[in-house]
Scaffold this active site. Sequence first.
Site, mmCIF file in Angstrom:
data_model
loop_
_atom_site.group_PDB
_atom_site.id
_atom_site.type_symbol
_atom_site.label_atom_id
_atom_site.label_comp_id
_atom_site.label_asym_id
_atom_site.label_seq_id
_atom_site.Cartn_x
_atom_site.Cartn_y
_atom_site.Cartn_z
ATOM 1 N N TYR A 6 5.946 -2.154 -2.320
ATOM 2 C CA TYR A 6 4.758 -1.750 -3.067
ATOM 3 C C TYR A 6 4.353 -0.305 -2.765
ATOM 4 O O TYR A 6 3.390 0.203 -3.329
ATOM 5 C CB TYR A 6 3.581 -2.673 -2.682
ATOM 6 C CG TYR A 6 3.264 -2.620 -1.198
ATOM 7 C CD1 TYR A 6 2.443 -1.629 -0.689
ATOM 8 C CD2 TYR A 6 3.844 -3.507 -0.299
ATOM 9 C CE1 TYR A 6 2.203 -1.545 0.678
ATOM 10 C CE2 TYR A 6 3.603 -3.435 1.048
ATOM 11 C CZ TYR A 6 2.783 -2.449 1.531
ATOM 12 O OH TYR A 6 2.554 -2.346 2.874
ATOM 13 N N GLY A 7 5.084 0.334 -1.840
ATOM 14 C CA GLY A 7 4.648 1.662 -1.377
ATOM 15 C C GLY A 7 5.742 2.702 -1.518
ATOM 16 O O GLY A 7 6.331 2.869 -2.590
ATOM 17 N N THR A 8 6.026 3.355 -0.396
ATOM 18 C CA THR A 8 6.944 4.492 -0.430
ATOM 19 C C THR A 8 8.393 4.087 -0.661
ATOM 20 O O THR A 8 9.238 4.955 -0.865
ATOM 21 C CB THR A 8 6.861 5.278 0.893
ATOM 22 O OG1 THR A 8 7.211 4.400 1.974
ATOM 23 C CG2 THR A 8 5.471 5.835 1.119
ATOM 24 N N LEU A 9 8.683 2.783 -0.636
ATOM 25 C CA LEU A 9 10.064 2.333 -0.892
ATOM 26 C C LEU A 9 10.357 2.165 -2.380
ATOM 27 O O LEU A 9 11.506 1.954 -2.774
ATOM 28 C CB LEU A 9 10.337 1.009 -0.167
ATOM 29 C CG LEU A 9 10.564 1.119 1.346
ATOM 30 C CD1 LEU A 9 10.496 -0.264 1.997
ATOM 31 C CD2 LEU A 9 11.910 1.768 1.659
ATOM 32 N N GLU A 81 9.745 0.660 8.915
ATOM 33 C CA GLU A 81 8.360 0.173 8.900
ATOM 34 C C GLU A 81 7.814 -0.106 10.303
ATOM 35 O O GLU A 81 6.698 -0.603 10.452
ATOM 36 C CB GLU A 81 8.236 -1.092 8.032
ATOM 37 C CG GLU A 81 8.810 -0.963 6.624
ATOM 38 C CD GLU A 81 8.195 0.168 5.813
ATOM 39 O OE1 GLU A 81 7.178 0.724 6.228
ATOM 40 O OE2 GLU A 81 8.770 0.494 4.768
#
Length: 153
Positions: A6-9, A81
Amino acid sequence: MFVFVYGTLKFGEPNHHWLTDPAHGFAKFVGEGTTKQLYPLVIASKYNIPFLLDSPRTGKHIRGEVYEIDDKMLANLDILEEYPKLYTRREEEIDLHCDNEGTSRVVQAVAYFLSNFQPTLLERPHLDCYQSEGTHNLPYIASEDDLADAKDI
Ligand code: PCA
């Protein structure tokens, strides 16, 4: 197994290369997805890190992407992470909008959460879909630092 990012990936975001590097293991895009549960998604710390706060039933249905990955990729995502020092992870129900068989369905996918966070993090704006270069003006700052304390900053 499936992972929900949901983020930087996500595609187009600063850590997406981590998922596409074959040296890190197997990853195949399955489809876009949304959490069935509500969660607060906030940007915090001096590195502007997106955090899904483990505080269900507040916030929004979070939009992200589902990938099929192998154990090797999961181990490498854990390094990025800083699991379990920074993020925790667990399986979460995701509404997969359209998979490669042309079907929408609910899947269980691993997602990285922040638990034991400062309650003030809940007061930050709740996003439902993350982009590093958004109008929030909080672009992600990549760092080699140990980020385990970032959630307290
Ligand atoms: N990377 C993981 C968790 C937050 C982040 O920046 C992701 O994209 O899901």
